[in-house]
Design an enzyme around this catalytic site. Structure first.
Site, PDB file in Angstrom:
ATOM      1  N   HIS A  52       4.771  -7.952   6.808  1.00 44.55           N
ATOM      2  CA  HIS A  52       4.943  -6.723   6.027  1.00 44.55           C
ATOM      3  C   HIS A  52       3.679  -6.309   5.280  1.00 44.55           C
ATOM      4  CE1 HIS A  52       6.621 -10.136   3.700  1.00 44.55           C
ATOM      5  NE2 HIS A  52       5.880  -9.636   2.735  1.00 44.55           N
ATOM      6  N   GLY A  55       1.253  -3.330   6.509  1.00 47.71           N
ATOM      7  CA  GLY A  55       1.463  -1.924   6.198  1.00 47.71           C
ATOM      8  C   GLY A  55       1.880  -1.639   4.769  1.00 47.71           C
ATOM      9  N   HIS A  56       2.039  -2.675   3.943  1.00 47.95           N
ATOM     10  CA  HIS A  56       2.563  -2.479   2.570  1.00 47.95           C
ATOM     11  C   HIS A  56       1.712  -3.257   1.570  1.00 47.95           C
ATOM     12  CE1 HIS A  56       5.563  -2.402  -0.727  1.00 47.95           C
ATOM     13  NE2 HIS A  56       6.064  -1.377  -0.083  1.00 47.95           N
ATOM     14  N   PHE A  57       0.682  -2.958   1.198  1.00 48.69           N
ATOM     15  CA  PHE A  57      -0.228  -1.893   1.614  1.00 48.69           C
ATOM     16  C   PHE A  57      -1.522  -2.572   2.027  1.00 48.69           C
ATOM     17  CE2 PHE A  57       2.663  -0.185  -1.591  1.00 48.69           C
ATOM     18  CZ  PHE A  57       3.205   0.893  -0.910  1.00 48.69           C
ATOM     19  N   VAL A  62       1.365  -5.592  -1.529  1.00 48.94           N
ATOM     20  CA  VAL A  62       2.441  -5.815  -2.494  1.00 48.94           C
ATOM     21  C   VAL A  62       3.696  -6.160  -1.695  1.00 48.94           C
ATOM     22  CG1 VAL A  62       3.891  -4.746  -4.273  1.00 48.94           C
ATOM     23  CG2 VAL A  62       1.468  -4.182  -4.153  1.00 48.94           C
TER      24      VAL A  62
END
Length: 152
Positions: A52, A55-57, A62
């Site tokens: 994750h 893409g986050h971020f 985070v």
């Protein structure tokens, strides 16, 4: 002195016997304390290798709040399944999230300590108060409810 209802810690191999989740969706690494079917403390070591974070971020990773809540739910699920014993195949279905608050970003390198306490039980329905702490500071909290389904 340890209370008679306290069960030993559960490592990752034990969690994989209790929970149906697997990588990349197994959100807890171990449980360091289970007090009967009333409470538990789970551990999630947050690493940059988790998918994750791509893409986050990418520039400021985070941990998504929904995954913190999922870690709470998995810790609660481990309490439920462990309380039934190994002889009964079972699943725990996540039903509701109430009063969720995200107070501090959780980033790679953090260790989440997830405190889960049963606050209500009616038949196979349960409600838990949950907190996720990083270095003793509350990062998130929520109340969650779940339903246990046994193989009987």
């Amino acid at each position: 002195m340890v209370a008679a209802t306290t069960l030993e810690a559960v490592d990752i191999m034990g969690l994989m016997k209790l929970l149906p989740h697997r990588y990349p969706f197994l959100m807890i690494d171990r449980i360091i304390d289970i007090d009967g079917d009333d409470s538990a403390i789970g551990i999630k070591n947050v690493t940059i290798n988790e998918p994750h974070f791509q893409g986050h971020f990418p520039e400021q990773p985070v941990m998504p709040g929904v995954l913190i809540v999922e870690a709470m739910a998995q810790t609660a699920g481990a309490i439920c399944i462990r309380s039934l014993g190994a002889s009964k195949p079972s699943l725990v279905y996540f039903l509701t999230i109430d009063n969720a608050k995200f107070r501090k970003p959780v980033v790679p390198g953090d260790q989440l300590k997830i405190h889960v306490k049963k606050i209500k039980k009616r038949g196979n329905l349960l409600k838990f108060a949950c907190e996720a702490l990083v270095d003793g500071t509350k990062a998130a909290e929520a109340e969650i409810s779940a339903m246990m389904v046994t193989g009987d």
